[in-house]
Design an enzyme around this catalytic site. Structure first.
Site, PDB file in Angstrom:
ATOM      1  N   LYS A  79       0.779  -1.211   0.103  1.00 13.26           N
ATOM      2  CA  LYS A  79       0.021  -0.093  -0.047  1.00 13.26           C
ATOM      3  C   LYS A  79       0.846   1.484   0.155  1.00 13.26           C
ATOM      4  O   LYS A  79       1.681   1.345   0.940  1.00 13.26           O
ATOM      5  CB  LYS A  79      -0.958  -0.033   1.176  1.00 13.26           C
ATOM      6  CG  LYS A  79      -1.827   1.227   1.392  1.00 13.26           C
ATOM      7  CD  LYS A  79      -2.794   0.967   2.794  1.00 13.26           C
ATOM      8  CE  LYS A  79      -3.798   2.100   2.657  1.00 13.26           C
ATOM      9  NZ  LYS A  79      -4.651   2.113   3.839  1.00 13.26           N
ATOM     10  N   SER A 154      -9.537   1.737   3.145  1.00 13.13           N
ATOM     11  CA  SER A 154      -8.801   2.606   2.186  1.00 13.13           C
ATOM     12  C   SER A 154      -7.785   1.773   1.378  1.00 13.13           C
ATOM     13  O   SER A 154      -7.175   2.051   0.393  1.00 13.13           O
ATOM     14  CB  SER A 154      -8.220   3.758   2.989  1.00 13.13           C
ATOM     15  OG  SER A 154      -6.999   3.211   4.036  1.00 13.13           O
ATOM     16  N   SER A 178      -9.681  -0.700   7.575  1.00 18.28           N
ATOM     17  CA  SER A 178      -8.980  -0.491   6.170  1.00 18.28           C
ATOM     18  C   SER A 178      -8.391  -1.693   5.444  1.00 18.28           C
ATOM     19  O   SER A 178      -7.928  -1.620   4.148  1.00 18.28           O
ATOM     20  CB  SER A 178      -8.326   0.979   5.792  1.00 18.28           C
ATOM     21  OG  SER A 178      -9.019   1.962   5.734  1.00 18.28           O
TER      22      SER A 178
END
Ligand code: GLN
Length: 477
Positions: A79, A154, A178
């Site tokens: 990420k 997210s 997330s």
């Protein structure tokens, strides 16, 4: 090799049998990920040089008969809020568009020492704020299972990459859900370890008392392997825990007979009926495996969203103050005076959701409101943690949905932040309590949308969580 379906075990077997080399695997994985990316926009950037160098090092170790590590040759996606030295870090924000970090996060160092091969950085909501990946400055991510729908957020890019098969495993970050929520939406495994289990050194700060790095994978076993690699005390993060890290895979034997599970009634109220049905069916599977299931109550749950959106925004408003046009890459062209520079850099650089949170967080921390909001939220946080502590006197694990609904359509909730915040209603409590929690696939709706089941356990008891998730994964098929 069927690259899209590979697991860590299959990579190890392939390397061991000389079916392919780590360099061949990395080359093919990079080609495949690049070719598939147009379908989802899961990756923001690729790192072929770094991937091939890591793969080469694995091949050399194998040739010298040196143990290449538990992640040898495994293609990993990261990420884009986790720092990787020399590779662009954007946090999906214009503010960091050309930022190149000067050091690696501890989790990255450990992952590469274990032989992992970093393919690239994945898309996410800006500074990890969001539940749909639509807050990225570089375009949304599409759910690989249903391209007209969000992948969750997210960490939507990391979840989508694993679901799409363009990475074998991935790292995401979870502050209020997330990792678990996108894992649920994309039909993969996602783990939020105990707060402090994995060092946050090199994770871009959103809400420091809630931020976690966590794994995504296709199987429970792969998350167990990856978590063990990245977990453990790190002197560079004072909140990292010194609790010993067990070999989680040793617990993956399918035995859960006699485990006591709690079903919190507050988590079953607002579900769409299909999600509720799938969770109920999942609970039946666990009963068949010999678990004892009882109803429990976590009464402070109703305050969780309000509490989270006070604490998380307060911490975010402070953490995001550093993006001022001085220290990081983006500076507004309209910076005549110092205050113009601050104002315009932040005004042009941050997206709407970050601005909303900075304003809310600044407000709840301001003189006169601090006691009424921030301090009160901290007290309620303690009540939420106490609910869990009391429940864990009666049960070994808690079973809950991850999200009240499956993946929603792109655009469906973007203009309604409060509706979006409700996506996290079942994940935020575990984050506030700092306990380990994960999402494990639990079936699909009639429309074919994946639904995840959440498993929560006591602080530092990831072992029971993985044991249960593994037995469930095996028992479901
Ligand atoms: N969706 C939640 C939020 O927007 C959680 C985000 C996260 O866990 N990083 O704050």
């Amino acid at each position: 090799m069927d690259i899209a379906s590979l697991t860590i075990g299959q990579v190890q077997a392939g390397l061991g049998a000389r079916a392919f080399s780590a360099v061949e695997l990395a080359t093919e994985a990079l080609r495949f990920a690049d070719a598939e990316n147009a379908k989802t926009n899961a990756y923001l950037s690729f790192s072929p040089e770094r991937a091939l160098a890591a793969a080469q090092a694995v091949d050399e170790k194998i040739a010298r008969r040196v143990d290449p590590g538990p992640l040898a040759g495994v293609p990993v996606a990261i990420k884009d809020v986790i720092l990787t030295k020399g590779l662009m870090l954007t946090c999906a924000s214009r503010l960091l568009e050309h930022y190149i970090p000067p050091y690696d996060a501890t989790a990255i160092v450990r992952l590469e020492q274990a032989g992992g091969v970093i393919l690239g950085k994945t898309n996410c909501d800006e500074f990890a704020m969001g539940s749909s990946n639509e807050n990225s400055a570089f375009g949304c991510v599409r759910n690989p299972v249903a391209p007209d729908r969000v992948p969750g957020g997210s960490s939507g890019g990391s979840a989508a990459a694993v679901a799409q098969g363009t990475a074998v495993v991935a790292l995401g970050s979870d502050t209020g859900g997330s990792v678990r929520q996108p894992a649920s939406f994309c039909g993969v495994v996602g783990v939020t370890p105990t707060y402090g289990r994995v060092s946050r050194y090199g994770l871009t700060a959103f809400a420091s008392s809630l931020d976690h790095i966590g794994p995504f994978s296709k199987t429970v076993r792969d998350s167990a392997v990856l978590l063990r690699v990245i977990a453990g005390r790190d002197p560079a993060d004072s909140t990292s825990a010194s609790a010993p890290v067990p070999d989680y895979t040793a617990a993956l034997d399918g035995t859960v007979n006699g485990l006591k599970l709690g079903l919190p009634r507050e988590y079953l109220k607002d579900l769409t009926s299909e999600t509720g049905d799938l969770i109920a069916r999942g609970v039946e599977v666990l009963k068949k495996l010999g678990c004892e299931v009882r109803d429990i109550s976590l009464p402070a749950t109703e305050y969780a969203i309000a509490t989270y959106y006070i604490i998380a925004t307060a911490e975010a408003s402070s953490n995001l103050a550093r993006y001022d046009g001085v220290r990081y890459t983006f500076r507004s062209g309209n910076s005549g005076t110092l205050s113009d520079m601050y104002r315009n850099t932040r005004g042009e650089g941050f997206g709407a959701e970050c601005k909303r949170r900075i304003m809310l967080g600044t407000y709840v921390l301001s003189a006169g409101y601090y006691d009424a909001y921030y301090l009160k939220a901290q007290r309620v946080r303690a009540l939420i943690a106490r609910d869990f502590a009391q429940a864990f006197q009666q049960v070994d694990a808690i079973i809950a949905p991850v999200s009240p609904f499956p993946a929603f359509r792109l655009g469906e909730k973007v203009n309604d932040p409060l509706a979006m915040y409700l996506s996290d209603i079942y994940t935020i409590t575990g984050s506030l309590a700092g306990i380990p929690c994960m999402s494990v696939p639990c079936g699909k709706t009639t429309e074919g949308l994946p639904v995840g089941m959440q498993i929560l356990t006591r602080h530092f008891d990831e072992t029971t969580m993985f044991r249960l998730a593994y037995a469930f994964e095996q028992g479901r098929v």
